[in-house]
Design a protein around this motif. Structure first.
Motif, mmCIF file in Angstrom:
data_model
loop_
_atom_site.group_PDB
_atom_site.id
_atom_site.type_symbol
_atom_site.label_atom_id
_atom_site.label_comp_id
_atom_site.label_asym_id
_atom_site.label_seq_id
_atom_site.Cartn_x
_atom_site.Cartn_y
_atom_site.Cartn_z
ATOM 1 N N GLN A 253 -31.988 36.292 -66.580
ATOM 2 C CA GLN A 253 -32.890 36.091 -67.714
ATOM 3 C C GLN A 253 -34.332 36.387 -67.315
ATOM 4 O OE1 GLN A 253 -32.101 35.398 -70.921
ATOM 5 N NE2 GLN A 253 -34.283 35.753 -71.243
ATOM 6 N N LEU A 256 -34.824 39.951 -67.191
ATOM 7 C CA LEU A 256 -34.884 40.478 -68.562
ATOM 8 C C LEU A 256 -36.244 40.212 -69.187
ATOM 9 C CD1 LEU A 256 -31.377 39.696 -70.085
ATOM 10 C CD2 LEU A 256 -32.220 41.773 -69.020
ATOM 11 N N LEU A 259 -38.372 42.966 -68.092
ATOM 12 C CA LEU A 259 -37.919 44.167 -68.779
ATOM 13 C C LEU A 259 -38.449 44.169 -70.214
ATOM 14 C CD1 LEU A 259 -36.211 46.580 -68.172
ATOM 15 C CD2 LEU A 259 -34.169 45.246 -68.595
ATOM 16 N N ARG A 299 -34.883 27.867 -80.646
ATOM 17 C CA ARG A 299 -33.939 28.750 -79.943
ATOM 18 C C ARG A 299 -34.662 30.037 -79.568
ATOM 19 N NH1 ARG A 299 -30.382 25.362 -78.523
ATOM 20 N NH2 ARG A 299 -30.004 27.149 -77.229
ATOM 21 N N LEU A 301 -34.450 31.983 -77.010
ATOM 22 C CA LEU A 301 -33.639 33.076 -76.466
ATOM 23 C C LEU A 301 -32.980 33.907 -77.560
ATOM 24 C CD1 LEU A 301 -31.972 31.507 -73.319
ATOM 25 C CD2 LEU A 301 -33.837 33.147 -73.478
ATOM 26 N N LEU A 302 -32.667 33.247 -78.665
ATOM 27 C CA LEU A 302 -32.071 33.951 -79.793
ATOM 28 C C LEU A 302 -33.031 35.033 -80.294
ATOM 29 C CD1 LEU A 302 -29.326 33.138 -80.906
ATOM 30 C CD2 LEU A 302 -30.477 31.939 -82.736
ATOM 31 N N GLY A 305 -33.610 37.781 -77.498
ATOM 32 C CA GLY A 305 -32.543 38.786 -77.447
ATOM 33 C C GLY A 305 -32.605 39.723 -78.637
ATOM 34 N N TYR A 308 -35.449 42.139 -78.346
ATOM 35 C CA TYR A 308 -35.074 43.034 -77.266
ATOM 36 C C TYR A 308 -34.121 44.139 -77.747
ATOM 37 C CZ TYR A 308 -33.113 43.862 -72.654
ATOM 38 O OH TYR A 308 -32.684 44.420 -71.516
ATOM 39 N N VAL A 309 -33.054 43.713 -78.410
ATOM 40 C CA VAL A 309 -32.074 44.688 -78.897
ATOM 41 C C VAL A 309 -32.701 45.630 -79.918
ATOM 42 C CG1 VAL A 309 -29.942 44.962 -80.223
ATOM 43 C CG2 VAL A 309 -30.076 43.245 -78.417
ATOM 44 N N VAL A 312 -35.025 48.189 -78.247
ATOM 45 C CA VAL A 312 -34.284 49.248 -77.555
ATOM 46 C C VAL A 312 -33.686 50.233 -78.559
ATOM 47 C CG1 VAL A 312 -32.338 49.775 -76.057
ATOM 48 C CG2 VAL A 312 -33.759 47.802 -75.565
ATOM 49 N N PHE B 37 -22.183 44.869 -70.708
ATOM 50 C CA PHE B 37 -22.607 43.564 -70.206
ATOM 51 C C PHE B 37 -22.333 42.462 -71.232
ATOM 52 C CE2 PHE B 37 -24.827 46.110 -67.135
ATOM 53 C CZ PHE B 37 -24.814 45.322 -66.002
ATOM 54 N N LEU B 95 -29.269 47.942 -71.378
ATOM 55 C CA LEU B 95 -30.283 47.088 -71.984
ATOM 56 C C LEU B 95 -29.748 46.372 -73.220
ATOM 57 C CD1 LEU B 95 -33.440 49.378 -71.682
ATOM 58 C CD2 LEU B 95 -32.593 47.642 -70.119
ATOM 59 N N ILE B 96 -29.071 47.122 -74.084
ATOM 60 C CA ILE B 96 -28.606 46.517 -75.338
ATOM 61 C C ILE B 96 -27.515 45.486 -75.103
ATOM 62 C CG2 ILE B 96 -27.249 47.024 -77.406
ATOM 63 C CD1 ILE B 96 -29.026 49.324 -77.915
ATOM 64 N N LEU B 98 -26.998 43.758 -72.452
ATOM 65 C CA LEU B 98 -27.606 42.572 -71.840
ATOM 66 C C LEU B 98 -28.271 41.716 -72.909
ATOM 67 C CD1 LEU B 98 -29.258 44.013 -68.609
ATOM 68 C CD2 LEU B 98 -27.634 42.137 -68.685
ATOM 69 N N GLY B 99 -28.988 42.363 -73.828
ATOM 70 C CA GLY B 99 -29.657 41.640 -74.908
ATOM 71 C C GLY B 99 -28.655 40.904 -75.789
ATOM 72 N N LEU B 100 -27.550 41.580 -76.119
ATOM 73 C CA LEU B 100 -26.517 40.933 -76.919
ATOM 74 C C LEU B 100 -25.977 39.712 -76.177
ATOM 75 C CD1 LEU B 100 -24.436 43.928 -78.294
ATOM 76 C CD2 LEU B 100 -25.892 42.368 -79.573
ATOM 77 N N VAL B 102 -27.619 37.783 -74.159
ATOM 78 C CA VAL B 102 -28.582 36.687 -74.320
ATOM 79 C C VAL B 102 -28.428 36.036 -75.693
ATOM 80 C CG1 VAL B 102 -31.032 36.127 -74.499
ATOM 81 C CG2 VAL B 102 -30.253 37.701 -72.738
ATOM 82 N N VAL B 103 -28.381 36.876 -76.734
ATOM 83 C CA VAL B 103 -28.307 36.351 -78.103
ATOM 84 C C VAL B 103 -27.050 35.502 -78.304
ATOM 85 C CG1 VAL B 103 -28.029 36.966 -80.529
ATOM 86 C CG2 VAL B 103 -29.646 38.222 -79.109
ATOM 87 N N ASP B 106 -26.903 32.172 -76.401
ATOM 88 C CA ASP B 106 -27.718 31.157 -77.038
ATOM 89 C C ASP B 106 -27.085 30.687 -78.344
ATOM 90 O OD1 ASP B 106 -30.044 29.701 -76.356
ATOM 91 O OD2 ASP B 106 -30.979 30.479 -78.176
ATOM 92 N N MET B 107 -26.411 31.597 -79.016
ATOM 93 C CA MET B 107 -25.749 31.216 -80.256
ATOM 94 C C MET B 107 -24.617 30.235 -79.974
ATOM 95 S SD MET B 107 -24.744 33.847 -83.207
ATOM 96 C CE MET B 107 -25.986 35.048 -83.257
ATOM 97 N N ARG B 109 -24.665 28.089 -77.586
ATOM 98 C CA ARG B 109 -25.350 26.811 -77.362
ATOM 99 C C ARG B 109 -25.732 26.171 -78.694
ATOM 100 N NH1 ARG B 109 -29.094 29.401 -73.462
ATOM 101 N NH2 ARG B 109 -27.826 29.668 -71.610
ATOM 102 N N LEU B 110 -26.148 27.033 -79.635
ATOM 103 C CA LEU B 110 -26.553 26.532 -80.944
ATOM 104 C C LEU B 110 -25.370 25.880 -81.668
ATOM 105 C CD1 LEU B 110 -29.004 26.589 -82.928
ATOM 106 C CD2 LEU B 110 -28.047 28.683 -83.857
ATOM 107 N N ILE B 219 -21.595 34.520 -66.649
ATOM 108 C CA ILE B 219 -22.269 35.443 -65.754
ATOM 109 C C ILE B 219 -21.542 35.589 -64.421
ATOM 110 C CG2 ILE B 219 -23.884 33.616 -65.045
ATOM 111 C CD1 ILE B 219 -24.912 37.238 -65.214
#
Lengths: 337, 288, 237
Positions: A253, A256, A259, A299, A301-302, A305, A308-309, A312, B37, B95-96, B98-100, B102-103, B106-107, B109-110, B219
């Motif tokens: 993280q 990232l 990044l 949230r 990180l939500l 992310g 970020y997406v 990109v 990823f 990159l994408i 990895l971003g997914l 993260v999202v 966290d979701m 966790r939500l 991970i």
């Protein structure tokens, strides 16, 4: 806004309006700690320091075309080295100098070893192997910090004192600003040097650079070592600012985050990282303030992310890059008209 | 001796779980040329969905099926919305995805909270067999059997069916497959979703083994799976099977004798293979 | 008579490069048309654009009254096009049998009969039927690629440089093969080898810098050295 464009393009043509604008901006930056509260001052210090973390990533991603998923190892490594040395050997300036020395050596050696394995391949499989190997290295770092409890306090995190001269928040602001300016100049020198130009040739076409006779692996190693050292230096500054290190700093993280700073700002622009870091940090702060309205805003990180997406996918050149591109288009249209 | 046998079984069970991740990753890499990823997060979601459904229905098989279905659907959505625009662009894929990751971490966790949720093994498999001095957990044997069944099924799919034929051809040249009148994008989507479903299955089966589900469990397993596919040779299905067994056994043995060394050992193994045989144990099946 | 295949001012890009900048040609049922031109003129891209592997950015491509212009490749092929690419496009990880099987659009009796017939034509393939294609020689690959284009009841067959990289004796064999099925099929042939082009072709088009610049009968071209020198950069003895 041609003058902004000129600054961003690194060949400023300074008119009188330009000087006025820059002068006012500089004055504002200098007096900010005296006209705002400590929260803002600290937030800005944080942005200056993290911007260098982001910029160091831009050397890799933006100038050399490398994806390093273990980049946090250098930043977190710097913070931890400073933290461990302060807490074990005392929070003095001598120790700080020693910590700087140790973390530079650490970053250089780790970067060298990491690169030796990560840059073996080329082409499609090379990129993948590089991503996975750097990821594995990063995980080793995080894992080490978690298991070497005696030194790092494990998952609880390490709290430490810093030398007296860094304890004042306002002074710290100026140190951070100085650090940002100095590192930006150094890194700019590096990317504009002959070596930096070879790196860009490698980024544009690895194979062609190889055919031209460049030892691409050697140049990638140089880039990684420089980026690693810059990142570790930012890590030390971060230690001085926060007086705290935890394993979060070493996670994927964290990589990232760096990044995201560069891709939001614009890769391959160096300065983009400053805009990107400011944007991301301010957005994070703003969202956290909205927490009272709805729980979703906590949230982070939500959102992180999602931004970020989307960047990109739809804005691969980032804020600065997209601005420059649009400006170019307008200019062409003007010429055509 | 009995410790050796126990560790062997532990290792194979671990290997079976890693294989569920690695097989999908490897085939996706080989056929689609995509570095994925999101596999770690699909693993997590498989775990959460399974215990969620298990708590509602009390049925282990239904929970597993629900997890697999969730993985498949997420895979289809990911492929359509996020992977398809970046075919051929490895950097953007990394990159994408990895971003997914993260999202969706966290979701999770939500939806299910930040704390680990305890899970129990299905009753019918909580037992052990005692053979002499050796105690064998039935659940681990069950995992090994699942791993073998999945390997046989994939092998059959790849080598004996029309789908497999298109997959093998597509690894070499997706364009030529299209030029023979086959819409390869349908196969791409199917393979991506299939790999996602396997990862979710892995997560669903992992949770009862370790006794709880938490959002950080993806991970580590994803990294092990990556090590496996570099070890076995990118895109090579057999490589991923053998690599999974090697890594599974390594993890089991090292973590028995000195747990903190486990991560170092697996990475060291990876670096060793890269030095001695950069193309992996079974050679790469990826087009460059 | 209506043309079977008609390209009207077709253009296409590969990445940022404007490769085809106006290709127009007509192919009538039963004839063999040769596309000539220097390296990089856009000959291969013309075939790939017809198939749809390179999307057309302008113009029209019509096959037997069906508009192929915006069709994805897997659909264009189903309208009755057989494609024999430059690098043969043989799948190494498939057996010879599977390489034929994957190309079969239907698995009805007619298609199976056609496959058996093709195998009679190429005895080499019959011998290595169950072997992986990775074991085949260049000539055998070319045969397999041609065979693959013949298993379906195609209206037209596009062949990209069948003589490239093959030994002269194999080239002769390929030429004889083309001459055999030329009797029954409509062919578009991209060819650098002028002898092969003369042996197989009825008419020619010359492409230069992404545009069709000249067309005529093969005989006219053979008799006109000036034309050959100008557009092809060589003269036949």
């Amino acid at each position: 806004m041609p003058m902004l464009t000129n600054i961003l393009r690194k060949k400023p043509a300074l008119g009188p309006g330009m000087w006025l604008f820059l002068g006012l901006f500089a004055v504002l930056i200098l007096i900010i700690p005296h006209i705002t509260g400590l929260t803002t001052t600290t937030l800005l210090s944080r942005i200056y320091i993290l911007a260098i973390f982001g910029m160091s990533y831009d050397i890799l991603r933006g100038y050399t075309g490398i994806i390093n998923l273990g980049h946090a190892l250098f930043f977190g490594g710097g913070t931890y080295i400073a933290g461990i040395m302060f807490s074990r050997m005392g929070a003095t300036l001598d120790i700080l100098l020693l910590a700087v020395l140790v973390s530079m050596v650490f970053a250089a050696i780790v970067a060298y070893i990491m690169g030796q394995f990560a840059f073996r391949g080329s082409g499609f499989t090379g990129v993948i192997a590089c991503a996975m190997i750097t990821l594995a290295f990063g995980e080793i770092g995080r894992h080490s910090a978690e298991t070497l409890r005696e030194y790092t306090q494990g998952a609880d995190g390490l709290t430490f004192r810093v030398p007296l001269m860094f304890q004042d928040r306002v002074m710290m602001y100026y140190y951070a600003l100085l650090f940002l300016i100095a590192m930006t100049l150094i890194l700019r020198q590096f990317v504009n040097s002959p070596t930096g130009r070879v790196l860009q040739a490698i980024r544009d076409n690895d194979q062609r650079a190889k055919f031209l006779g460049y030892d691409t692996k050697k140049y990638k190693l140089i880039a990684l070592v420089i980026a690693g050292m810059a990142s570790a230096a930012a890590g030390i500054m971060f230690a001085l600012l926060t007086r705290f290190a935890n394993t979060e700093l070493l996670t994927v993280q964290s990589t990232l985050n760096a990044l995201l700073y560069t891709i939001v700002g614009g890769t391959g622009t160096l300065y983009g990282a400053i805009f990107g870091t400011a944007f991301v940090q301010l957005a994070q702060n703003y969202l956290l303030e909205l927490r009272g309205i709805h729980e979703i805003f906590s949230r982070w990180l939500l959102f992180f992310g999602a931004i970020y997406v989307l960047v990109v996918l739809y804005m691969p050149k980032g804020l600065v890059g997209t601005y420059l591109q649009l400006e170019e288009k307008w200019r062409k249209r003007k010429i055509a008209a | 001796m009995h410790i050796f046998l126990m560790l062997l079984i532990n290792g194979l069970a671990e290997g079976a779980l890693i294989f569920l991740m690695a097989a999908g990753l490897s085939i996706i890499l080989g056929l689609l040329g995509v570095v994925n990823f999101t596999h770690g997060v699909l693993f997590i979601w498989g775990g959460y969905v399974s215990i969620w459904i298990f708590s509602m229905t009390g049925s282990f098989p239904i929970a597993i099926i629900a997890a697999v279905a969730a993985g498949f659907i997420m895979g289809l959505i990911f492929e359509r919305l996020f992977i398809r625009p970046v075919y051929g662009n490895v950097t953007a894929q990394i990159l994408i995805t990895l971003g997914l990751g993260v999202v969706f971490t966290d979701m999770a966790r939500l939806f299910w909270g930040p704390n680990p949720i305890p899970a129990s093994r299905p009753e019918f498999m909580d037992g052990t067999w005692v053979i002499g001095a050796v105690i064998i957990s039935q659940y681990r044997i069950f995992l090994i059997i699942i791993g073998i069944l999945v390997a046989i099924a994939i092998n059959y799919l790849v080598n004996r069916t029309k789908v497999g034929m298109v997959m093998r051809a597509g690894i070499q040249s997706p364009d030529m497959v299209q030029a023979l009148g086959i819409n390869i994008k349908v196969y791409f989507a199917g393979v991506f979703a299939g790999g996602a479903a396997l990862a979710a299955l892995g997560g669903a089966l992992y949770v009862p083994l370790v006794g709880s589900v938490w959002s950080g469990m993806g991970i580590n397993n994803q990294i092990l799976a990556f090590i496996v596919i570099i070890l076995g040779g990118m895109g090579s299905f057999y490589g991923s099977a053998v690599g999974s067994i090697i890594i599974g056994l390594t993890v089991a043995f090292v973590s028995w004798f000195y747990p903190p060394l486990t991560v170092y050992t697996t990475v060291l193994l990876l670096l060793l293979v890269l030095t001695l045989k950069p193309e992996g144990l079974f050679g790469m099946a990826v087009r460059n | 008579m209506n043309p079977l295949l008609k390209l009207d001012n077709v253009s296409s890009f590969i990445g940022p490069f404007h490769i085809l900048q106006g290709v127009s040609l007509e192919v009538y049922p039963g004839e063999a048309v040769v596309i000539l031109g220097r390296n990089g003129a856009g000959k291969t891209t013309t075939l790939r654009t017809i198939i749809g592997l390179v999307p057309a950015s302008g113009g029209k491509i019509i096959l037997d009254n069906v508009d192929l212009t915006a069709m994805p490749p897997y659909n264009t092929v189903r309208q009755g096009i057989g494609f024999v690419p430059e690098d043969y496009g043989i799948f190494d990880a498939l057996t010879v049998e599977e390489n034929l099987l994957i190309a079969m659009l239907q698995e009805d009796q007619e298609t199976l009969d056609r496959r058996d017939h093709v195998l009679e034509l190429f005895t080499d393939l019959k011998e290595s039927y169950k072997r992986f294609a990775s074991t085949l020689s260049g000539g055998q690959r070319q045969m397999l690629s041609i065979a693959r284009a013949l298993v379906n009841d195609n209206k037209i067959i596009l062949i990209d440089e069948p003589s490239k990289g093959l030994a002269p004796i194999i080239v002769e064999k390929v030429r004889d093969t083309l001459l055999t099925f030329k009797q029954k099929k409509t062919i578009v042939l991209v060819e650098q080898n002028f002898e092969m082009a003369c042996a197989v072709g009825d008419r020619f088009y010359i492409i230069a810098e992404g545009q069709t610049v000249l067309d005529g009968t093969m005989k006219e071209l053979m008799d006109d050295e000036e034309l050959q020198r100008k557009h092809l950069g060589f003269v036949t003895a």
